[in-house]
Design a protein around this motif. Sequence first.
Motif, PDB file in Angstrom:
ATOM      1  N   GLY A  97     -12.688  24.393  35.972  1.00  0.00           N
ATOM      2  CA  GLY A  97     -13.997  24.985  35.687  1.00  0.00           C
ATOM      3  C   GLY A  97     -14.864  24.052  34.864  1.00  0.00           C
ATOM      4  N   PRO A  98     -16.121  23.839  35.264  1.00  0.00           N
ATOM      5  CA  PRO A  98     -16.993  22.909  34.539  1.00  0.00           C
ATOM      6  C   PRO A  98     -17.269  23.327  33.099  1.00  0.00           C
ATOM      7  N   ASP A  99     -17.442  24.609  32.834  1.00  0.00           N
ATOM      8  CA  ASP A  99     -17.697  25.058  31.459  1.00  0.00           C
ATOM      9  C   ASP A  99     -16.471  24.827  30.580  1.00  0.00           C
ATOM     10  N   GLU A 100     -15.311  25.157  31.123  1.00  0.00           N
ATOM     11  CA  GLU A 100     -14.063  24.955  30.376  1.00  0.00           C
ATOM     12  C   GLU A 100     -13.813  23.466  30.151  1.00  0.00           C
ATOM     13  N   HIS A 101     -14.061  22.646  31.156  1.00  0.00           N
ATOM     14  CA  HIS A 101     -13.881  21.204  31.006  1.00  0.00           C
ATOM     15  C   HIS A 101     -14.798  20.664  29.912  1.00  0.00           C
ATOM     16  N   GLU A 102     -16.046  21.086  29.935  1.00  0.00           N
ATOM     17  CA  GLU A 102     -17.006  20.622  28.915  1.00  0.00           C
ATOM     18  C   GLU A 102     -16.569  21.049  27.512  1.00  0.00           C
ATOM     19  N   ARG A 103     -16.072  22.279  27.380  1.00  0.00           N
ATOM     20  CA  ARG A 103     -15.574  22.733  26.072  1.00  0.00           C
ATOM     21  C   ARG A 103     -14.423  21.854  25.608  1.00  0.00           C
TER      22      ARG A 103
END
Length: 140
Positions: A97-103
Amino acid sequence: MFQNDVFRALDRQECLRLLAGVPVGRVIYTRQALPAVLPVNFSLDTDASVLLATSPGSDLVRAVDGTVVAFEADEFHAETRSGWSVIVTGRATVVTGPDEHERLVRTGPASWMPLRETVFVRIGAEMVTGRELRGATAGR
């Protein structure tokens, strides 16, 4: 013989506290139907899962994504014959997931190896066990 008060099983919370205090552990997985062990730096996520940072093309990513693995970290003192060992067993998944990766780019582990691109592997803390050895001395 060993004294009875030398060995102690650790509860989940104590295991997680100890894990949070060391930077390196070992991921144990299967590679080509054989056991493999790889030392890695790691961090714990807020849900107690173990997080690893690696490259997208690494053998580790291909070998562990979607499989059950073990992760072990420890600390021992040879001079006092004391220390502890904690094992986390759970399913490993690549964070997609892009949001999880960014976090995780902001809060997760940074690989000790230089990486052009980072992929995070999460090991669910489905089973957490540990033990402590406190100053064992062999009876004479």
